[in-house]
Write an enzyme that holds these catalytic residues in place. Structure first.
Site, mmCIF file in Angstrom:
data_model
loop_
_atom_site.group_PDB
_atom_site.id
_atom_site.type_symbol
_atom_site.label_atom_id
_atom_site.label_comp_id
_atom_site.label_asym_id
_atom_site.label_seq_id
_atom_site.Cartn_x
_atom_site.Cartn_y
_atom_site.Cartn_z
ATOM 1 N N SER A 92 0.832 -1.191 0.000
ATOM 2 C CA SER A 92 0.000 0.000 0.000
ATOM 3 C C SER A 92 0.880 1.259 0.000
ATOM 4 O O SER A 92 1.723 1.418 -0.876
ATOM 5 C CB SER A 92 -0.960 -0.041 1.192
ATOM 6 N N HIS A 116 -7.246 -5.854 -1.132
ATOM 7 C CA HIS A 116 -6.094 -4.967 -0.921
ATOM 8 C C HIS A 116 -5.027 -5.594 -0.021
ATOM 9 O O HIS A 116 -3.837 -5.510 -0.316
ATOM 10 C CB HIS A 116 -6.594 -3.657 -0.305
ATOM 11 N N ASP A 174 -9.134 -5.223 -5.380
ATOM 12 C CA ASP A 174 -8.646 -4.197 -4.460
ATOM 13 C C ASP A 174 -9.641 -3.046 -4.445
ATOM 14 O O ASP A 174 -9.915 -2.431 -5.469
ATOM 15 C CB ASP A 174 -7.266 -3.721 -4.922
#
Length: 366
Positions: free
Chosen positions: A177, A305, A271
């Site tokens: 991320s 994610h 995601d």
């Protein structure tokens, strides 16, 4: 005869090691419900359960018997672990069994901050020297993300390159991320980095400006007002971010073509935080436009994610540590769990190949 539960290997093992679960001493065809639970370091309890039926010999082997219902269904030998869900209500890691030096990796997590060590500790068990690096919300570091300075990360790179347990002359980076776009910036501007893996990350600098010497990379523009709310009342932030290719965002794009080594992009196609697949394609086109090697991109359908090591329960939504509100991350539990197993192998193979000279032995099965 009393029923007995067997778990192999017996005793303690790393979380990314598959275990075989079986039950003996049941009646033929007997219905059985198996339950698993654990508490994390904060005391929160996680639970999972599944219903089965014993075979004609009164035995149950989760490697052969499909779950009939519960937290999951179908043939899922590790389902009782990856299906665990919560009840309602800078550390360096070295290989445990080796003398000498090992390929070095710096591991960065995302915008939740703090020091996350579980991934680094597991990688250390596979022959790497790993530095889990916090960059805010830990000890004397800033409580919130403000202007960031790449010199802080440069110190970590130099620390690893000089460490006696790190096999030089270079190291690798692993980022998830926000930690992923930081890794891309580190690989682009700092020396001594020859392998970079990013998990569901952006190709532009995000959230706050990034400073290095006399240079500033502005953050990708965003509009929090574009967030959406699911039927369950959970926030989705995927539409908050601008397109990095728009003219006003060009300065936020990270110059990947300056990097010294190859890239691996791990992408979850479900995601719900970033348009990770789109960003990976931007990276590929940019690198090729500058005459550089095409990055390796592995896409996982039904995967959200938060791609963790194998058998970690998929995090489809949670209360974000900084935002303080529930955020959706996406992912279908079974597909996401399979992706975590494969991605973990792909990450190790990539690092062994580019930091240790070992050839790739497995291709993605997904």
């Amino acid at each position: 005869m009393a029923a007995t539960l067997r778990v192999e290997p017996a005793g303690r093992c790393c979380w990314d090691t598959p275990v075989r679960i079986s039950v003996r001493g049941l009646a033929p065809g007997q219905p059985v419900t198996l339950r698993a639970s654990l508490r994390d370091e904060r005391g929160a309890r996680f639970r999972a359960h599944a219903r089965y039926r014993a075979d004609a010999r009164g035995e149950l082997d989760l490697a052969r018997a499909p779950a009939l219902g519960g937290s999951f269904a179908g043939l899922e030998p590790m389902g009782l672990l990856w299906a665990l869900e919560p009840e309602a209500a800078c550390q360096a890691w070295e290989p445990r069994d080796g003398e000498g030096s090992f390929p070095g990796i710096i591991d960065l997590f995302g915008s939740g901050g703090g020091l996350c060590e579980y991934r680094a500790s597991l990688l250390a068990g596979h022959g790497f020297s790993v530095l889990a690096l916090a960059y805010f919300r830990f000890e004397d570091l800033p409580e919130y993300l403000h202007d960031m300075h790449l010199e802080y990360f440069e110190e970590a790179v130099n620390f690893m390159l000089q460490h006696p347990k790190v096999k030089g002359p270079s190291i690798g980076l692993l980022g998830f991320s926000k930690g992923g776009d930081l890794c891309l910036s580190m690989a682009s501007f700092l020396k001594g980095i020859t392998a970079t893996v990013v998990i569901n990350s952006c190709v532009a600098n995000t959230i706050v400006p990034l400073h290095y010497k006399d240079m500033v990379i502005p953050n990708l523009h965003s509009d929090p007002g574009r967030h959406k709310i699911t039927e369950a009342g959970i926030l989705s932030y995927m539409d908050v971010w601008d397109n990095p290719l728009e003219a006003r965002n060009h300065q936020s794009l990270i110059p990947l073509e300056k990097a010294q080594g190859p890239f691996l992009f791990i992408v979850g196609l479900d995601d719900r935080s970033w348009r990770s697949n789109f960003y990976a394609q931007i990276a590929s086109e940019r690198l090729q436009a500058h005459g550089k090697e095409r990055p390796q991109i592995i896409c996982y359908p039904g995967t959200g994610h938060c791609i963790d090591p194998p058998y970690f329960p998929p995090s489809r939504a949670s209360v974000h540590a900084v935002l303080g509100t529930a955020v959706i991350y996406g992912g279908e539990p079974s597909a996401h769990s399979r992706a975590q197993v494969d991605a973990w192998q792909q990450i190790q193979t990539f690092f062994h190949k580019h930091l240790n000279g070992k050839k790739s032995v497995k291709r993605s099965k997904i």
